[in-house]
Enzyme design. Sequence first.
Site, PDB file in Angstrom:
ATOM      1  N   LEU B 213       0.816  -1.223   0.000  1.00  0.00           N
ATOM      2  CA  LEU B 213       0.000   0.000   0.000  1.00  0.00           C
ATOM      3  C   LEU B 213       0.844   1.265   0.000  1.00  0.00           C
ATOM      4  O   LEU B 213       0.318   2.370   0.104  1.00  0.00           O
ATOM      5  CB  LEU B 213      -0.980   0.053   1.184  1.00  0.00           C
ATOM      6  CG  LEU B 213      -1.934  -1.104   1.372  1.00  0.00           C
ATOM      7  CD1 LEU B 213      -2.889  -0.812   2.512  1.00  0.00           C
ATOM      8  CD2 LEU B 213      -2.727  -1.373   0.121  1.00  0.00           C
ATOM      9  N   ASN B 245       0.194   3.486  -4.177  1.00  0.00           N
ATOM     10  CA  ASN B 245       0.168   4.066  -2.830  1.00  0.00           C
ATOM     11  C   ASN B 245      -1.274   4.321  -2.420  1.00  0.00           C
ATOM     12  O   ASN B 245      -1.980   5.082  -3.062  1.00  0.00           O
ATOM     13  CB  ASN B 245       0.973   5.378  -2.846  1.00  0.00           C
ATOM     14  CG  ASN B 245       1.101   5.982  -1.466  1.00  0.00           C
ATOM     15  OD1 ASN B 245       0.654   5.398  -0.485  1.00  0.00           O
ATOM     16  ND2 ASN B 245       1.707   7.143  -1.389  1.00  0.00           N
ATOM     17  N   CYS B 246      -1.695   3.678  -1.335  1.00  0.00           N
ATOM     18  CA  CYS B 246      -3.099   3.788  -0.910  1.00  0.00           C
ATOM     19  C   CYS B 246      -3.248   4.519   0.406  1.00  0.00           C
ATOM     20  O   CYS B 246      -4.339   4.571   0.963  1.00  0.00           O
ATOM     21  CB  CYS B 246      -3.707   2.402  -0.750  1.00  0.00           C
ATOM     22  SG  CYS B 246      -3.492   1.392  -2.190  1.00  0.00           S
ATOM     23  N   VAL B 247      -2.167   4.993   0.986  1.00  0.00           N
ATOM     24  CA  VAL B 247      -2.274   5.636   2.296  1.00  0.00           C
ATOM     25  C   VAL B 247      -1.914   7.112   2.189  1.00  0.00           C
ATOM     26  O   VAL B 247      -1.378   7.549   1.195  1.00  0.00           O
ATOM     27  CB  VAL B 247      -1.356   4.952   3.328  1.00  0.00           C
ATOM     28  CG1 VAL B 247      -1.942   3.648   3.776  1.00  0.00           C
ATOM     29  CG2 VAL B 247       0.021   4.753   2.762  1.00  0.00           C
TER      30      VAL B 247
END
Lengths: 139, 430
Positions: B213, B245-247
């Site tokens: 993530l 990138n998920c955060v």
Amino acid sequence: MKNGRDFMIVTNNPLVEKVLSKYYEIRYLPEENYHAILITVRDLVYAGHKLYTHPLSGSVKPNETPYKSVVVSKVPHKMNADEAAIISNCVEAYDKFTPRNRMLSDKVLGDFQLIDYTLLCGAVDYDAAAGLSKLDNQI
Amino acid sequence: MKLELGFIEIKDIQFSNESKVENGTLFVNADDVKAFVYEDDDVKACVKSVCFDIAKPGESVRITPVKDVIEPRVKVEGPGGEFPGVIAKVDTVGSGKTHVLRGMAVVTAGPIVGFQEGIIDMTGPGAEYTPFSKLLNLVMVCTQVEGVHQHEYEHAVRIAGLRAATFIGELGRNVTPDETKEFETLGIREGLEKYPNLPRVGYVHMLQSQGLLHDTYVYGVDAKRTLTTIIYPTETMDGAIISGNCVSACDKNTTYHHQNNPVVADLFEQHGKTLNYVCNIITNENVYLADKQRSSDWSAKLCRLLDLDGVIVSQEGFGNPDTDLIMNTKKIEQVGVKTTIITDEYAGQDGKSQSLADADPLADAVVTGGNANMVIELPKLDKVIGTLDYVDKIAGGHAGSLRPDGSIEAELQVITGATNEMGFNCLSAR
């Protein structure tokens, strides 16, 4: 090459303990919170343990996830001023975040454990997915 | 290397039986997009459902949780295709001609993990903080096949979004662009000869690379497995760099940011006038401290080798990357190259705390994207695309963030792109 034999993982993450304890030395502190893990690491670095991974790994914020894993050397070498500065700055950075009062479900706790675990695996070159598969097979 | 971008202005999106771009309107047959997305085996295995929706600027719509934002483009002349090494073959991109569907984006939404984050409001105060409120958004809400691991699912949703953007981009292949622009990077000697009196400037582009993530891919390679290297700026315009990138919604670089990197755009704007834009240097933000040392050593080494006079350094994320940012800056300054850094700040809710987790006196030229800890209030909006289930848990949210009346009180961190560290927004500090 990374010298895994010199690694000691300081963690409060049960998933890290469960998967990696066969392969690495782990100081497992399940009762401690994120902040206490940083303080433990800081004291180890002050005592001369080498800091191998960045203590604020992950963009999941310190007041968001309860879990933290940091890799230091098993034995003290010599205190490194740059590493001491990094961990001190991390403790200071932690204090900026407003504490939150919330109950996290088991699913969310599990996801936070997973993120901390995978970031750690990336740092020490351990195959995170393989570790999880082994765990699945044990269950 | 020279790239021509042909911009096709998209002024409206409508669902239709036929997928096409006509007179500035994108007509989408959702079933066709879905069929194309599901041709991928990983998507088939991991993504239970994909639903499409359209969100337009000014509508009372909240999109959350957002994973990625992607601009549809299509390569019409020259080697390679969009998202090389991931969707297209791995041929080098950045030359020839590419059509851009400007004014719109494909947005992937839906939870990957139980604390998934990212809000795009299309109206109200929240809309002011995100550049994506100004776009026509084709939103894909995805759900997970039960039992699939999160890392497999994240990969599948990433691919699903890129495939949808590829499908939509392809619709612009035979459309005449409304505007065309050329971008060219010269060879080292050519540049020196053509602009002997202009300062040689580069861009050190730091890529998020910490792990699940928190990843970025370059030609399909996980950036944490790379050494610091050189890339033509036009390669990034052609989708060579994509986001996993998920955060940290506010300061993550979505794929859209990489395609439309404002540092690249502004440096090209000044190229040949006030400076000689030499190239981009891409470097990573790994967790292992020895990796940081190696990567930042290489950044400085390449800056010196290229005889640069100055560089802009941009980072992605908070905490760990601050150390890479300062290591890069310090070492680059120490080899005699001037630096200006772009970052955002976590300065506490009152803005009075130290902004970064690391600092150095040599990092004395700083542009900020704003304070991510600032508390904002978002009113209830009429429609939610995705789910509000995660608002209390996301970065910057807290217990009670989502109030019974549907309004949200949280830190600026919750908004996708709000404090972007490429400077892709309007926030700053005085």
